[in-house]
Design a protein around this motif. Sequence first.
Motif, mmCIF file in Angstrom:
data_model
loop_
_atom_site.group_PDB
_atom_site.id
_atom_site.type_symbol
_atom_site.label_atom_id
_atom_site.label_comp_id
_atom_site.label_asym_id
_atom_site.label_seq_id
_atom_site.Cartn_x
_atom_site.Cartn_y
_atom_site.Cartn_z
ATOM 1 N N VAL A 14 0.727 -1.096 0.057
ATOM 2 C CA VAL A 14 -0.014 -0.034 0.014
ATOM 3 C C VAL A 14 0.742 1.367 -0.191
ATOM 4 O O VAL A 14 1.909 1.229 0.713
ATOM 5 C CB VAL A 14 -0.888 0.013 1.283
ATOM 6 C CG1 VAL A 14 -1.916 -1.052 1.163
ATOM 7 C CG2 VAL A 14 -0.361 -0.313 2.688
ATOM 8 N N PHE A 16 1.069 5.462 0.376
ATOM 9 C CA PHE A 16 0.450 6.796 0.813
ATOM 10 C C PHE A 16 1.161 8.203 0.298
ATOM 11 O O PHE A 16 2.455 8.028 0.784
ATOM 12 C CB PHE A 16 0.232 6.641 2.458
ATOM 13 C CG PHE A 16 -0.397 5.225 2.970
ATOM 14 C CD1 PHE A 16 -1.749 5.347 2.835
ATOM 15 C CD2 PHE A 16 0.129 4.283 3.314
ATOM 16 C CE1 PHE A 16 -2.666 4.271 3.140
ATOM 17 C CE2 PHE A 16 -0.655 3.223 3.815
ATOM 18 C CZ PHE A 16 -1.930 3.275 3.765
ATOM 19 N N GLN A 75 -6.301 -0.517 -1.513
ATOM 20 C CA GLN A 75 -6.800 1.127 -1.852
ATOM 21 C C GLN A 75 -7.487 0.804 -3.170
ATOM 22 O O GLN A 75 -7.139 1.194 -4.400
ATOM 23 C CB GLN A 75 -5.306 1.760 -2.143
ATOM 24 C CG GLN A 75 -4.758 1.889 -0.679
ATOM 25 C CD GLN A 75 -3.335 2.395 -0.600
ATOM 26 O OE1 GLN A 75 -2.371 2.096 -1.457
ATOM 27 N NE2 GLN A 75 -3.028 3.653 0.003
ATOM 28 N N THR A 104 -4.905 7.162 8.547
ATOM 29 C CA THR A 104 -5.401 7.248 7.291
ATOM 30 C C THR A 104 -6.738 7.171 7.522
ATOM 31 O O THR A 104 -7.336 6.552 8.541
ATOM 32 C CB THR A 104 -4.952 6.571 5.995
ATOM 33 O OG1 THR A 104 -5.692 7.309 5.173
ATOM 34 C CG2 THR A 104 -5.028 5.221 6.258
ATOM 35 N N LEU A 130 -8.534 1.337 2.158
ATOM 36 C CA LEU A 130 -7.722 2.411 2.815
ATOM 37 C C LEU A 130 -7.530 3.683 1.739
ATOM 38 O O LEU A 130 -7.722 3.362 0.583
ATOM 39 C CB LEU A 130 -6.145 2.076 3.200
ATOM 40 C CG LEU A 130 -6.167 0.568 3.805
ATOM 41 C CD1 LEU A 130 -4.702 0.306 3.994
ATOM 42 C CD2 LEU A 130 -6.800 0.968 5.209
ATOM 43 N N ALA A 131 -7.522 4.878 2.383
ATOM 44 C CA ALA A 131 -7.364 6.023 1.667
ATOM 45 C C ALA A 131 -5.985 5.977 1.018
ATOM 46 O O ALA A 131 -5.173 5.169 1.380
ATOM 47 C CB ALA A 131 -7.640 7.140 2.445
ATOM 48 N N ARG A 132 -5.569 6.894 0.057
ATOM 49 C CA ARG A 132 -4.622 6.964 -0.595
ATOM 50 C C ARG A 132 -3.598 8.014 -0.128
ATOM 51 O O ARG A 132 -2.351 8.149 -0.451
ATOM 52 C CB ARG A 132 -4.579 6.918 -2.163
ATOM 53 C CG ARG A 132 -5.151 5.888 -2.699
ATOM 54 C CD ARG A 132 -5.390 6.187 -4.470
ATOM 55 N NE ARG A 132 -5.576 4.822 -4.928
ATOM 56 C CZ ARG A 132 -6.722 4.422 -5.316
ATOM 57 N NH1 ARG A 132 -7.867 5.010 -4.671
ATOM 58 N NH2 ARG A 132 -7.092 2.880 -5.894
ATOM 59 N N LEU A 220 -11.800 8.376 0.995
ATOM 60 C CA LEU A 220 -11.681 7.399 -0.073
ATOM 61 C C LEU A 220 -13.182 7.093 -0.367
ATOM 62 O O LEU A 220 -14.170 7.568 0.197
ATOM 63 C CB LEU A 220 -11.163 6.034 0.731
ATOM 64 C CG LEU A 220 -12.277 5.578 1.866
ATOM 65 C CD1 LEU A 220 -13.338 4.487 1.447
ATOM 66 C CD2 LEU A 220 -11.039 4.931 2.932
#
Length: 232
Positions: A14, A16, A75, A104, A130-132, A220
Motif C-alpha cells: 500500500v 500513501f 486501496q 489514514t 484504505l485511503a491513498r 476514500l
Amino acid sequence: MYTRRQARLRRYDVRFTLLDGSEITTSVHTLLNAGYAGRSQDDVAAHVKELAELGVPAPSVTPALYPVAPYLAQQADAVPAQHGRTSGEAEWALVITDDGVLLTAACDHTDRELEVHGVAWSKNAAPDVLARKAWRLDDLADLDSVRLQSWVDGALLQDGTLAELLTPQYWLPVLEARGLAKPGTVLLSGTLPMDPAVDQFGTSWRVALTDPATGDVIDLAYTVETLPEPIG
C-alpha cells in the motif's frame, strides 16, 4: 526480474501520499480490525446487547481485535460482494511503516449475513479499503477533534469525532505486547454508530477524516459490485 515470492508480497503493498507530497510504501503482513472499540465501554456493552438481539454473537471481551488476511488491505475503487447485504464502516487506520506511524481513513466492508455466524468471518469476506493519502500520527495536534464521517449512496450515515473511539495511543502498547508494533502492521479502529434512518445497504461509499485545525481532508470512495450468480 521479480521472483514468484516477490510477486506475492507485491500484492500486499500500500502506498500513501503525505501532505508534503512525499510518498511512503509499506508491505502489509498483519491486518487487524478492532471491534467494540468505543471509548465508553458502557455504551459498548449496550451495543453488544442490541447486536445479540439481532443474532450477532457477543465477543468474549471488549474491546476485541480480529486478525484479517493481509491481502484485504486494499486501496480499491470497487469492492466485490456476493449479495446485497454488505456494508462499510467508517474507521481510522493506523499504518506502521519504516518511516514512522501513519493515520489514514479506512472503510471496513463487512458481510452482514455472515456476521451473525461469526464477526471474524464477516471481516474476512471483503476488503478493508484504505485511503491513498495519510497523515503522520505525530503531526496531528488534537486527534480527538478529527471528524470521521461516512456516506452511502450520498446519504450521511455516520458522523462523529475520534474522541468517541479508543485512541492509537491505546492500541500501540497492545501491538507492542504482542510483538506486532513493527512495519507492515495495519490496525483499523472500530467504528461509530450508524444513523438507523439511513439504509446502509447501498452501492456507493465514501469515508472522510477531517482535521478542523487545518481543514485537511483524507478520504476514500468506492462502489460495491455484485458478483455473478453462482452455478451449482
